[in-house]
Design an enzyme around this catalytic site. Structure first.
Site, PDB file in Angstrom:
ATOM      1  N   LYS A 116       0.806  -1.218   0.000  1.00  9.18           N
ATOM      2  CA  LYS A 116       0.000   0.000   0.000  1.00  9.18           C
ATOM      3  C   LYS A 116       0.845   1.277   0.000  1.00  9.18           C
ATOM      4  O   LYS A 116       0.480   2.276  -0.611  1.00  9.18           O
ATOM      5  CB  LYS A 116      -0.953   0.002   1.206  1.00  9.18           C
ATOM      6  N   GLY A 164      -9.341  -5.632   3.476  1.00  5.89           N
ATOM      7  CA  GLY A 164     -10.506  -6.162   4.163  1.00  5.89           C
ATOM      8  C   GLY A 164     -10.777  -5.554   5.520  1.00  5.89           C
ATOM      9  O   GLY A 164     -11.496  -6.133   6.333  1.00  5.89           O
ATOM     10  N   GLY A 165     -10.171  -4.383   5.793  1.00  6.12           N
ATOM     11  CA  GLY A 165     -10.439  -3.704   7.048  1.00  6.12           C
ATOM     12  C   GLY A 165      -9.557  -4.110   8.211  1.00  6.12           C
ATOM     13  O   GLY A 165      -9.631  -3.520   9.287  1.00  6.12           O
ATOM     14  N   HIS A 208     -17.035   5.509  -2.246  1.00  4.25           N
ATOM     15  CA  HIS A 208     -15.971   4.623  -2.726  1.00  4.25           C
ATOM     16  C   HIS A 208     -16.173   4.475  -4.231  1.00  4.25           C
ATOM     17  O   HIS A 208     -17.114   3.839  -4.688  1.00  4.25           O
ATOM     18  CB  HIS A 208     -16.053   3.264  -2.035  1.00  4.25           C
ATOM     19  N   ARG A 291      -6.239  -7.276 -10.579  1.00  3.53           N
ATOM     20  CA  ARG A 291      -6.974  -8.493 -10.939  1.00  3.53           C
ATOM     21  C   ARG A 291      -8.378  -8.120 -11.380  1.00  3.53           C
ATOM     22  O   ARG A 291      -8.756  -6.948 -11.365  1.00  3.53           O
ATOM     23  CB  ARG A 291      -7.075  -9.413  -9.724  1.00  3.53           C
TER      24      ARG A 291
END
Length: 447
Positions: A116, A164-165, A208, A291
Site C-alpha cells: 500500500k 478487508g479492514g 468509494h 486483478r
C-alpha cells in the site's frame, strides 16, 4: 491465442472464466478441492484435477499442486480469477519460470501495487491524486503525532500489506493515536505477517469510487468508466453500481483519463481497478487491485465489453480489442452480492440448497455456480451468486432490480436476499444518497 487455460479458482468466478474461454474456442482445465468435486465448473470443464483437501492452503493456495496440474494437462496459461492467488507475485513468477502464462499483470506490478505504501508513491508519481498522509511506514508514536498534526485529525491508520479492514484504525484526537497505532500494528502483524502501517487523512463521508482499466503491456491503456462501491459492511462491498450516482460527465471523464494515462505510462498488462475515496468533488487514491473484480459485470453491462475476453486477449499478445474512442457507456447497472449468510447478523450459512431459482428477463444476469441440491461447503467465502441488472437509466434499473429480487429463490440456507429487498425500497438508495458509512448505520438502527 492459448490452446488450454487452467482456471485456478472456484465458484462463480471459475464458471465465469470457463464460459469466456469456451466462447473463444479455448480448452479449459479446472482445479478443485475434494469439497468442490460436485461444483458446476468442475462438471462443465473439459478437464478437472483434484489438487487437495478442503483447506485453501492445501488446495487453492497450493502453488506446487497447481503448477503440476498445468504440466499434467498441458495448460499453457492460468487464469487466477479473484482472491486466492490472483495477486500473488510469487505465483506469477513461478508460472513464468515454467513457460506458463499468468493471465494478469507482471509479478513486479503485483508487488508494487500490493504494498500500500509503494502503491501510493507510484500513484503519486503517475499523476493520480492521493489522500494526504505519511510518505511511508510509521513506526514510532512521535512520528505518528507529527504526521497527524500536519494533515489534521481525524486520521486513519492502515496496514501496508493489508486489506478487508484488518489493521485499520481511526484516531480522532492525539489521545486516540497511541492506542490506535499499537492496535493497528498488532492486527497487521497477526493478519499479514507484516506490522508496517501508514497514516492518512480520514474522510468523514466519502463515496468509494473505482475506475476499471485495461492495459496492453506495451504503453496503451483504456478506462471503462467507474463503479460506485460505497455500500459496504466492515469494508466489504455489498452493492455496486455503474455509473456512480454521485459523478457528472466531466468528473467521470477526468478521473477515467487520469487512470488510463497512468496505466499506459506504467506499462501495465491486463485488467486492473484503481480505487478512490471521493468527497466534495475530489478523488483520493486508496489502492489498486491488479486483478478482475467481483463487481466487473456492471462494467460489462454498461460497455458491452467482456473483461475476461480482454484479459485473455492481452495476455496472449493480441492487444486491446477497442480504443478509448470506441468505448461507449449505455444505461445503468447494479450488482447485488448474494451471500450464504444471515441477512442481519451476516453469520455464514453453509448447507444444502433445496431449491434454487434465478430471475430472468431483459437486462437481468445472474453469475452463480450453485444449483438445487448443491451443498455449500463451510470452508470458503460465502458468496454464492451475483445478481446484475441493467436498465436504460438508474430509475429503470432500480425497478428491474426490485422485480428480479422478488423472483430470486434460494431455499435451505439463509441468504442476504432479504437485505437487498429492503435496500431497494429505501429512499436514500433510490436517490443515490449514501456514503461508505451508510449501510453500517442502517444496520445498527435495525431498520
Amino acid at each position: 491465442m492459448f490452446q488450454k487455460i487452467l482456471i485456478a479458482n472456484r465458484g462463480e468466478i471459475a464458471l465465469r472464466v470457463l464460459r469466456a474461454a469456451k466462447e473463444l474456442g479455448i480448452k479449459t482445465v479446472v482445479v478443485h478441492s475434494t469439497a468442490d468435486a460436485d461444483a458446476m465448473h468442475v462438471r462443465l470443464a473439459d478437464e478437472s484435477v483434484c489438487i487437495g483437501p478442503p483447506p485453501s492452503r492445501d488446495s487453492y493456495l497450493n502453488i506446487h499442486q497447481i503448477v503440476a496440474a498445468c504440466e499434467i494437462t498441458g495448460a499453457d496459461a492460468v487464469h487466477p480469477g479473484y482472491g486466492f492467488l490472483s495477486e500473488n507475485a510469487k505465483f506469477s513468477d513461478i508460472l513464468a519460470a515454467h513457460n506458463i502464462t499468468f493471465i494478469g499483470p507482471s509479478g513486479d506490478h503485483i508487488r508494487t501495487m500490493g504494498d500500500k505504501i509503494e502503491a501510493k508513491r507510484t500513484a503519486k508519481r503517475l499523476g493520480i491524486p492521493v489522500v494526504p498522509g505519511s510518505d511511508g511506514a510509521v513506526t514510532e508514536e512521535k512520528e505518528a503525532k507529527r504526521v497527524a498534526a500536519e494533515i489534521g485529525y481525524p486520521v486513519i491508520i492502515k496496514a501496508s500489506a493489508g486489506g478487508g479492514g484488518r489493521g485499520m484504525k481511526v484516531a480522532r484526537t492525539e489521545e486516540d493515536l497511541e492506542i490506535a497505532l499499537a492496535t493497528a500494528r498488532s492486527e497487521a502483524g497477526a493478519a499479514f505477517g507484516d506490522d508496517a502501517v501508514y497514516i492518512e487523512k480520514y474522510l468523514e463521508k466519502p463515496r468509494h469510487i473505482e475506475v476499471q482499466v485495461v492495459g496492453d503491456g506495451a504503453g496503451k491503456a483504456i478506462h471503462l468508466g467507474e463503479r460506485d462501491c460505497s455500500l459496504q459492511r466492515r469494508h466489504q462491498k455489498v452493492w455496486e453500481e455503474a455509473n456512480s450516482p454521485a459523478l457528472n460527465e466531466e468528473e467521470r471523464a477526468r478521473i477515467g483519463n487520469i487512470c488510463a494515462t497512468a496505466i499506459a505510462d506504467l506499462g501495465y498488462s491486463g485488467a486492473g481497478t484503481i480505487e478512490f475515496l471521493y468527497e466534495n468533488g475530489e478523488f483520493y487514491f486508496i489502492e489498486m487491485n491488479t486483478r478482475l473484480q467481483v463487481e466487473h459485470p456492471v462494467t460489462e453491462a454498461i460497455t458491452g465489453i467482456d473483461l475476461v475476453h480482454e484479459q485473455i486477449r492481452v495476455a496472449s499478445g493480441g492487444g486491446l480489442s477497442v480504443t478509448q474512442n470506441e468505448v461507449r457507456f449505455q444505461g445503468h447497472a447494479i450488482e447485488c452480492r448474494i451471500n450464504a449468510e444471515d441477512p442481519r447478523t451476516f453469520t455464514p450459512s453453509p448447507g444444502t440448497i433445496t431449491h434454487f431459482h434465478t430471475p430472468g428477463g431483459l437486462g437481468v444476469r445472474v453469475d452463480s455456480g450453485v444449483y438445487s441440491g448443491y451443498k455449500i461447503p463451510p470452508y470458503y467465502d460465502s458468496l454464492i451468486g451475483k445478481l446484475i441488472v441493467h436498465g436504460r437509466n438508474r430509475v429503470e434499473c432500480m425497478m428491474r432490480l426490485r422485480r428480479a429480487l422478488d423472483e430470486f429463490v434460494v431455499d435451505g440456507i439463509n441468504t442476504t436476499l432479504p437485505l437487498f429487498r429492503d435496500l431497494v425500497g429505501n429512499p436514500d438508495i433510490a436517490n443515490g444518497d449514501y456514503d461508505i458509512h451508510w449501510l453500517e448505520k442502517y444496520l445498527a438502527k435495525g431498520e
